[in-house]
Design a protein around this motif. Sequence first.
Motif, PDB file in Angstrom:
ATOM      1  N   THR A 164     -33.220  13.064 -23.478  1.00 17.18           N
ATOM      2  CA  THR A 164     -32.729  13.637 -24.738  1.00 17.18           C
ATOM      3  C   THR A 164     -31.248  13.983 -24.638  1.00 17.18           C
ATOM      4  OG1 THR A 164     -34.934  14.522 -25.157  1.00 17.18           O
ATOM      5  CG2 THR A 164     -33.124  15.464 -26.437  1.00 17.18           C
ATOM      6  N   LEU A 165     -30.854  14.599 -23.523  1.00 17.45           N
ATOM      7  CA  LEU A 165     -29.439  14.924 -23.303  1.00 17.45           C
ATOM      8  C   LEU A 165     -28.591  13.656 -23.281  1.00 17.45           C
ATOM      9  CD1 LEU A 165     -29.412  17.621 -20.459  1.00 17.45           C
ATOM     10  CD2 LEU A 165     -28.349  17.834 -22.705  1.00 17.45           C
ATOM     11  N   PHE A 166     -29.069  12.652 -22.563  1.00 22.10           N
ATOM     12  CA  PHE A 166     -28.321  11.400 -22.431  1.00 22.10           C
ATOM     13  C   PHE A 166     -28.211  10.707 -23.791  1.00 22.10           C
ATOM     14  CE2 PHE A 166     -27.698   7.951 -18.909  1.00 22.10           C
ATOM     15  CZ  PHE A 166     -26.406   7.735 -19.349  1.00 22.10           C
ATOM     16  N   GLU A 167     -29.294  10.684 -24.560  1.00 25.83           N
ATOM     17  CA  GLU A 167     -29.266  10.070 -25.895  1.00 25.83           C
ATOM     18  C   GLU A 167     -28.268  10.779 -26.808  1.00 25.83           C
ATOM     19  OE1 GLU A 167     -33.279   9.947 -27.459  1.00 25.83           O
ATOM     20  OE2 GLU A 167     -33.985   8.894 -25.667  1.00 25.83           O
ATOM     21  N   LYS A 168     -28.247  12.110 -26.770  1.00 24.12           N
ATOM     22  CA  LYS A 168     -27.321  12.885 -27.592  1.00 24.12           C
ATOM     23  C   LYS A 168     -25.880  12.565 -27.199  1.00 24.12           C
ATOM     24  CE  LYS A 168     -25.632  16.540 -29.948  1.00 24.12           C
ATOM     25  NZ  LYS A 168     -24.633  16.097 -30.889  1.00 24.12           N
ATOM     26  N   LEU A 169     -25.609  12.537 -25.901  1.00 25.49           N
ATOM     27  CA  LEU A 169     -24.270  12.208 -25.426  1.00 25.49           C
ATOM     28  C   LEU A 169     -23.859  10.816 -25.904  1.00 25.49           C
ATOM     29  CD1 LEU A 169     -21.727  12.636 -23.725  1.00 25.49           C
ATOM     30  CD2 LEU A 169     -23.049  11.940 -21.717  1.00 25.49           C
ATOM     31  N   MET A 170     -24.753   9.845 -25.760  1.00 23.29           N
ATOM     32  CA  MET A 170     -24.422   8.474 -26.144  1.00 23.29           C
ATOM     33  C   MET A 170     -24.225   8.353 -27.648  1.00 23.29           C
ATOM     34  SD  MET A 170     -23.659   5.850 -24.483  1.00 23.29           S
ATOM     35  CE  MET A 170     -22.891   4.450 -25.263  1.00 23.29           C
ATOM     36  N   LYS A 171     -25.026   9.058 -28.422  1.00 15.83           N
ATOM     37  CA  LYS A 171     -24.868   9.029 -29.887  1.00 15.83           C
ATOM     38  C   LYS A 171     -23.489   9.548 -30.275  1.00 15.83           C
ATOM     39  CE  LYS A 171     -26.808  11.019 -34.132  1.00 15.83           C
ATOM     40  NZ  LYS A 171     -25.619  11.750 -34.568  1.00 15.83           N
ATOM     41  N   ASP A 172     -23.102  10.681 -29.717  1.00 17.77           N
ATOM     42  CA  ASP A 172     -21.788  11.253 -29.999  1.00 17.77           C
ATOM     43  C   ASP A 172     -20.668  10.327 -29.522  1.00 17.77           C
ATOM     44  OD1 ASP A 172     -23.200  13.421 -30.970  1.00 17.77           O
ATOM     45  OD2 ASP A 172     -22.567  14.804 -29.386  1.00 17.77           O
ATOM     46  N   LEU A 173     -20.844   9.740 -28.350  1.00 19.69           N
ATOM     47  CA  LEU A 173     -19.825   8.829 -27.824  1.00 19.69           C
ATOM     48  C   LEU A 173     -19.662   7.596 -28.692  1.00 19.69           C
ATOM     49  CD1 LEU A 173     -20.247   8.745 -23.953  1.00 19.69           C
ATOM     50  CD2 LEU A 173     -18.290   9.527 -25.259  1.00 19.69           C
ATOM     51  N   ARG A 174     -20.768   7.059 -29.168  1.00 18.42           N
ATOM     52  CA  ARG A 174     -20.669   5.869 -30.024  1.00 18.42           C
ATOM     53  C   ARG A 174     -19.857   6.158 -31.277  1.00 18.42           C
ATOM     54  NH1 ARG A 174     -26.560   4.264 -28.497  1.00 18.42           N
ATOM     55  NH2 ARG A 174     -26.150   2.575 -27.020  1.00 18.42           N
ATOM     56  N   GLU A 175     -20.047   7.324 -31.861  1.00 17.64           N
ATOM     57  CA  GLU A 175     -19.263   7.704 -33.036  1.00 17.64           C
ATOM     58  C   GLU A 175     -17.784   7.827 -32.668  1.00 17.64           C
ATOM     59  OE1 GLU A 175     -20.988  11.264 -34.702  1.00 17.64           O
ATOM     60  OE2 GLU A 175     -22.955  10.301 -34.932  1.00 17.64           O
ATOM     61  N   HIS A 176     -17.503   8.479 -31.548  1.00 18.09           N
ATOM     62  CA  HIS A 176     -16.123   8.642 -31.081  1.00 18.09           C
ATOM     63  C   HIS A 176     -15.486   7.279 -30.798  1.00 18.09           C
ATOM     64  CE1 HIS A 176     -12.702  10.169 -28.758  1.00 18.09           C
ATOM     65  NE2 HIS A 176     -13.040   9.315 -27.820  1.00 18.09           N
ATOM     66  N   MET A 177     -16.200   6.418 -30.082  1.00 18.02           N
ATOM     67  CA  MET A 177     -15.654   5.116 -29.708  1.00 18.02           C
ATOM     68  C   MET A 177     -15.388   4.265 -30.950  1.00 18.02           C
ATOM     69  SD  MET A 177     -17.689   4.228 -26.116  1.00 18.02           S
ATOM     70  CE  MET A 177     -19.292   4.072 -26.865  1.00 18.02           C
ATOM     71  N   LYS A 178     -16.294   4.296 -31.911  1.00 13.65           N
ATOM     72  CA  LYS A 178     -16.126   3.518 -33.143  1.00 13.65           C
ATOM     73  C   LYS A 178     -14.872   3.975 -33.886  1.00 13.65           C
ATOM     74  CE  LYS A 178     -18.946   2.366 -37.291  1.00 13.65           C
ATOM     75  NZ  LYS A 178     -18.061   1.658 -38.049  1.00 13.65           N
ATOM     76  N   SER A 179     -14.710   5.272 -34.044  1.00 10.99           N
ATOM     77  CA  SER A 179     -13.538   5.809 -34.732  1.00 10.99           C
ATOM     78  C   SER A 179     -12.250   5.467 -33.972  1.00 10.99           C
ATOM     79  CB  SER A 179     -13.672   7.321 -34.890  1.00 10.99           C
ATOM     80  OG  SER A 179     -12.497   7.860 -35.430  1.00 10.99           O
ATOM     81  N   GLU A 180     -12.298   5.603 -32.672  1.00 16.05           N
ATOM     82  CA  GLU A 180     -11.126   5.309 -31.859  1.00 16.05           C
ATOM     83  C   GLU A 180     -10.743   3.834 -31.991  1.00 16.05           C
ATOM     84  OE1 GLU A 180     -10.164   7.647 -27.929  1.00 16.05           O
ATOM     85  OE2 GLU A 180     -11.427   5.924 -27.466  1.00 16.05           O
ATOM     86  N   GLU A 181     -11.731   2.947 -31.899  1.00 14.36           N
ATOM     87  CA  GLU A 181     -11.464   1.507 -31.946  1.00 14.36           C
ATOM     88  C   GLU A 181     -11.037   1.034 -33.336  1.00 14.36           C
ATOM     89  OE1 GLU A 181     -14.827  -0.634 -30.336  1.00 14.36           O
ATOM     90  OE2 GLU A 181     -14.847   0.624 -28.540  1.00 14.36           O
ATOM     91  N   GLU A 182     -11.663   1.571 -34.375  1.00 16.75           N
ATOM     92  CA  GLU A 182     -11.398   1.080 -35.729  1.00 16.75           C
ATOM     93  C   GLU A 182     -10.230   1.781 -36.411  1.00 16.75           C
ATOM     94  OE1 GLU A 182     -15.069   1.325 -37.907  1.00 16.75           O
ATOM     95  OE2 GLU A 182     -16.037  -0.190 -36.642  1.00 16.75           O
ATOM     96  N   ASN A 183      -9.872   2.974 -35.962  1.00 15.91           N
ATOM     97  CA  ASN A 183      -8.814   3.737 -36.622  1.00 15.91           C
ATOM     98  C   ASN A 183      -7.645   4.055 -35.688  1.00 15.91           C
ATOM     99  OD1 ASN A 183     -10.335   3.987 -39.110  1.00 15.91           O
ATOM    100  ND2 ASN A 183     -11.625   5.438 -38.004  1.00 15.91           N
ATOM    101  N   ASP A 184      -7.905   4.904 -34.697  1.00 12.66           N
ATOM    102  CA  ASP A 184      -6.839   5.438 -33.847  1.00 12.66           C
ATOM    103  C   ASP A 184      -6.042   4.340 -33.142  1.00 12.66           C
ATOM    104  OD1 ASP A 184      -8.287   7.662 -34.601  1.00 12.66           O
ATOM    105  OD2 ASP A 184      -8.912   8.210 -32.575  1.00 12.66           O
ATOM    106  N   LEU A 185      -6.748   3.444 -32.471  1.00 14.34           N
ATOM    107  CA  LEU A 185      -6.062   2.421 -31.685  1.00 14.34           C
ATOM    108  C   LEU A 185      -5.368   1.393 -32.569  1.00 14.34           C
ATOM    109  CD1 LEU A 185      -8.677   1.962 -28.837  1.00 14.34           C
ATOM    110  CD2 LEU A 185      -6.434   3.090 -28.676  1.00 14.34           C
TER     111      LEU A 185
END
Length: 193
Positions: A104-125
């Motif tokens: 459950t902890l790992f799934e929560k971390l990965m869910k949050d990371l996927r959102e962060h990575m998507k935003s970083e890749e599609e917007n920030d970078l």
Amino acid sequence: MSRSAASSTISEEIIQDHRELEEYYSKYSTATSEKERTQWANQFRWELARHSVGEELVVYPAFEKYLGAEGKQIADSDRAEHLEAKKLLYDLERTNVTDANFPTLFEKLMKDLREHMKSEEENDLVKFEAAIPREESERLAKKFQRTKHFVPTRSHPSAPDKGGLPETAAGLASAPLDKLRDLFASFPDKEQV
């Protein structure tokens, strides 16, 4: 995974790290033994810790430098997301893979990371690459890869995250202890990574 940043842009390096994190999580998820789950969870933790600090020391200060006020806003938002990820990673590091709460902890971390990575890749970078010459992006990619060699390999949520001397000093102080602890941790064979 070892790779050369000789002609890579900073975005390409970061995106490659993101794909590796997804791969390690997938391998953890499909592992059939406790040993394999432990190895892939350790590999994920190791890469995420290094990646996060590398971004904080190299990328976020560059956002601020080249994107001005918008870059500072992006960097501050990304640092806040990193802090939440570091807290989850810290909890995950202290939980055995056999614990009922670990998935459950790992799934929560990965869910949050996927959102962060998507935003970083599609917007920030995208904004960042448009604001800098390719040569500067390549220089930052090399610096990012070099930095990942001396930063901590475990989560330290209370460490400074604004780059500069305080984070560098904290990283240099904690990295040797992290690397010592890694000597006694189980990781996948190099051929598997």
